[in-house]
Design an enzyme around this catalytic site. Structure first.
Site, PDB file in Angstrom:
ATOM      1  N   LYS A   1       0.822  -1.215   0.000  1.00  0.00           N
ATOM      2  CA  LYS A   1       0.000   0.000   0.000  1.00  0.00           C
ATOM      3  C   LYS A   1       0.862   1.274   0.000  1.00  0.00           C
ATOM      4  O   LYS A   1       2.078   1.210   0.269  1.00  0.00           O
ATOM      5  CB  LYS A   1      -0.957  -0.064   1.186  1.00  0.00           C
ATOM      6  CG  LYS A   1      -1.976  -1.216   1.038  1.00  0.00           C
ATOM      7  CD  LYS A   1      -3.024  -1.185   2.134  1.00  0.00           C
ATOM      8  CE  LYS A   1      -4.064  -2.276   1.913  1.00  0.00           C
ATOM      9  NZ  LYS A   1      -5.176  -2.200   2.897  1.00  0.00           N
TER      10      LYS A   1
ATOM     11  N   TYR B   1     -12.331  -2.352  -4.483  1.00  0.00           N
ATOM     12  CA  TYR B   1     -12.857  -2.588  -3.121  1.00  0.00           C
ATOM     13  C   TYR B   1     -14.391  -2.523  -3.099  1.00  0.00           C
ATOM     14  O   TYR B   1     -14.965  -2.190  -2.050  1.00  0.00           O
ATOM     15  CB  TYR B   1     -12.280  -1.557  -2.162  1.00  0.00           C
ATOM     16  CG  TYR B   1     -10.879  -1.863  -1.671  1.00  0.00           C
ATOM     17  CD1 TYR B   1     -10.626  -2.988  -0.890  1.00  0.00           C
ATOM     18  CD2 TYR B   1      -9.817  -1.014  -1.934  1.00  0.00           C
ATOM     19  CE1 TYR B   1      -9.346  -3.268  -0.412  1.00  0.00           C
ATOM     20  CE2 TYR B   1      -8.531  -1.284  -1.454  1.00  0.00           C
ATOM     21  CZ  TYR B   1      -8.317  -2.414  -0.692  1.00  0.00           C
ATOM     22  OH  TYR B   1      -7.054  -2.683  -0.209  1.00  0.00           O
TER      23      TYR B   1
ATOM     24  N   THR C   1      -5.801  -7.771  10.041  1.00  0.00           N
ATOM     25  CA  THR C   1      -6.111  -6.505   9.352  1.00  0.00           C
ATOM     26  C   THR C   1      -5.690  -5.300  10.195  1.00  0.00           C
ATOM     27  O   THR C   1      -5.110  -4.340   9.686  1.00  0.00           O
ATOM     28  CB  THR C   1      -7.627  -6.424   9.070  1.00  0.00           C
ATOM     29  OG1 THR C   1      -7.998  -7.554   8.276  1.00  0.00           O
ATOM     30  CG2 THR C   1      -7.989  -5.151   8.327  1.00  0.00           C
TER      31      THR C   1
ATOM     32  N   ASN D   1      -2.768  -0.032   6.774  1.00  0.00           N
ATOM     33  CA  ASN D   1      -2.290  -1.325   7.292  1.00  0.00           C
ATOM     34  C   ASN D   1      -1.278  -2.027   6.374  1.00  0.00           C
ATOM     35  O   ASN D   1      -1.164  -3.250   6.378  1.00  0.00           O
ATOM     36  CB  ASN D   1      -3.478  -2.234   7.635  1.00  0.00           C
ATOM     37  CG  ASN D   1      -4.281  -2.627   6.417  1.00  0.00           C
ATOM     38  OD1 ASN D   1      -4.055  -2.089   5.330  1.00  0.00           O
ATOM     39  ND2 ASN D   1      -5.208  -3.554   6.578  1.00  0.00           N
TER      40      ASN D   1
ATOM     41  N   HIS E   1      -2.200  -5.523   1.383  1.00  0.00           N
ATOM     42  CA  HIS E   1      -3.495  -6.181   1.119  1.00  0.00           C
ATOM     43  C   HIS E   1      -3.213  -7.581   0.606  1.00  0.00           C
ATOM     44  O   HIS E   1      -2.184  -7.816  -0.018  1.00  0.00           O
ATOM     45  CB  HIS E   1      -4.275  -5.407   0.049  1.00  0.00           C
ATOM     46  CG  HIS E   1      -5.442  -6.179  -0.496  1.00  0.00           C
ATOM     47  ND1 HIS E   1      -6.649  -6.234   0.153  1.00  0.00           N
ATOM     48  CD2 HIS E   1      -5.565  -6.972  -1.591  1.00  0.00           C
ATOM     49  CE1 HIS E   1      -7.478  -7.017  -0.524  1.00  0.00           C
ATOM     50  NE2 HIS E   1      -6.838  -7.474  -1.596  1.00  0.00           N
TER      51      HIS E   1
ATOM     52  N   GLU F   1      -9.556 -10.536  -8.125  1.00  0.00           N
ATOM     53  CA  GLU F   1      -8.508  -9.519  -7.955  1.00  0.00           C
ATOM     54  C   GLU F   1      -7.364  -9.727  -8.951  1.00  0.00           C
ATOM     55  O   GLU F   1      -6.801  -8.753  -9.466  1.00  0.00           O
ATOM     56  CB  GLU F   1      -7.997  -9.546  -6.508  1.00  0.00           C
ATOM     57  CG  GLU F   1      -9.088  -9.103  -5.528  1.00  0.00           C
ATOM     58  CD  GLU F   1      -8.658  -9.126  -4.069  1.00  0.00           C
ATOM     59  OE1 GLU F   1      -7.483  -9.450  -3.782  1.00  0.00           O
ATOM     60  OE2 GLU F   1      -9.496  -8.806  -3.210  1.00  0.00           O
TER      61      GLU F   1
HETATM   62  P1  CMP Z   1      -7.503  -4.800   3.138  1.00  0.00           P
HETATM   63  O1  CMP Z   1      -6.971  -6.142   3.439  1.00  0.00           O
HETATM   64  O2  CMP Z   1      -6.883  -4.075   1.996  1.00  0.00           O
HETATM   65  O3  CMP Z   1      -9.092  -4.915   2.863  1.00  0.00           O
HETATM   66  C1  CMP Z   1     -10.001  -3.856   3.129  1.00  0.00           C
HETATM   67  C2  CMP Z   1      -9.352  -2.681   3.788  1.00  0.00           C
HETATM   68  O4  CMP Z   1     -10.212  -1.749   4.416  1.00  0.00           O
HETATM   69  C3  CMP Z   1      -8.483  -3.189   4.923  1.00  0.00           C
HETATM   70  O5  CMP Z   1      -7.371  -3.888   4.437  1.00  0.00           O
HETATM   71  C4  CMP Z   1      -8.174  -1.880   5.649  1.00  0.00           C
HETATM   72  O6  CMP Z   1      -7.145  -1.164   4.999  1.00  0.00           O
HETATM   73  C5  CMP Z   1      -9.461  -1.080   5.443  1.00  0.00           C
HETATM   74  N1  CMP Z   1     -10.250  -0.954   6.669  1.00  0.00           N
HETATM   75  C6  CMP Z   1     -10.405   0.170   7.359  1.00  0.00           C
HETATM   76  N2  CMP Z   1     -11.194  -0.020   8.422  1.00  0.00           N
HETATM   77  C7  CMP Z   1     -11.550  -1.304   8.442  1.00  0.00           C
HETATM   78  C8  CMP Z   1     -12.354  -2.107   9.290  1.00  0.00           C
HETATM   79  N3  CMP Z   1     -12.956  -1.602  10.359  1.00  0.00           N
HETATM   80  N4  CMP Z   1     -12.494  -3.408   8.999  1.00  0.00           N
HETATM   81  C9  CMP Z   1     -11.873  -3.928   7.893  1.00  0.00           C
HETATM   82  N5  CMP Z   1     -11.109  -3.203   7.057  1.00  0.00           N
HETATM   83  C10 CMP Z   1     -10.933  -1.911   7.313  1.00  0.00           C
END
Ligand code: CMP
Length: 138
Positions: A11, A51, A93, A114, A117, A128
């Site tokens: 990211k 997304y 996550t 975070n 992904h 994806e």
């Molecule tokens: P990712 O694995 O990329 O998939 C969805 C993304 O939404 C997740 O990582 C986070 O970057 C973001 N996100 C932000 N808030 C939340 C949440 N409360 N629960 C899950 N994903 C979140």
């Protein structure tokens, strides 16, 4: 065990801070093979399409803002149990809940920022991979 393909993304902040090589190394050192890689700057339309399953959730706006804040490195990976392996290497996550040594523990800053992904399951991996690497879709 079965050979699978999956998709991972380094990211924007993780990429900008120069951790792409460490992320790739974490995957390769667990036996995963890199079969596709590209640096992309997502626009809001692309990020929203990628997304789409999160559209309408409270964090959707901040997720799009984050994912369009700079270039990302998109990776296609292949190997035994690649989908669960990459998820394990990434960690939970929320970086605060991520196991020590996982990529989100090392490089993640918050549940939105975070670091990485990964595809959540086989259906997501297919969708994806087709999104970024149509030539790999099967
Ligand atoms: P990712 O694995 O990329 O998939 C969805 C993304 O939404 C997740 O990582 C986070 O970057 C973001 N996100 C932000 N808030 C939340 C949440 N409360 N629960 C899950 N994903 C979140």
């Amino acid at each position: 065990m079965s050979t699978q393909m999956t998709l991972a993304i380094v990211k924007p902040d993780c990429f900008a801070e120069g951790h792409a090589g460490e992320v790739v190394h974490a995957y390769e050192s667990e036996g995963l093979r890199l079969i596709g890689a590209m640096v992309v700057s997502l626009n809001a339309e692309h990020a929203a399409a990628f997304y789409a399953e999160h559209a309408g959730k409270p964090f959707f706006g901040s997720l799009l803002e984050y994912m369009t804040s700079g270039p990302v490195l998109v990776l296609a990976l292949e190997g035994d149990d690649a989908i669960s392996k990459v998820r394990r290497i990434n960690g939970a996550t929320d970086p605060e809940e991520a196991e020590a040594g996982t990529l989100r523990d090392r490089f993640g800053k918050s549940i939105t920022n975070n670091a990485v992904h990964a595809s959540a399951n086989g259906d997501d991996a297919k969708r994806e991979l087709a999104f970024f690497f149509p030539e790999l879709a099967r």
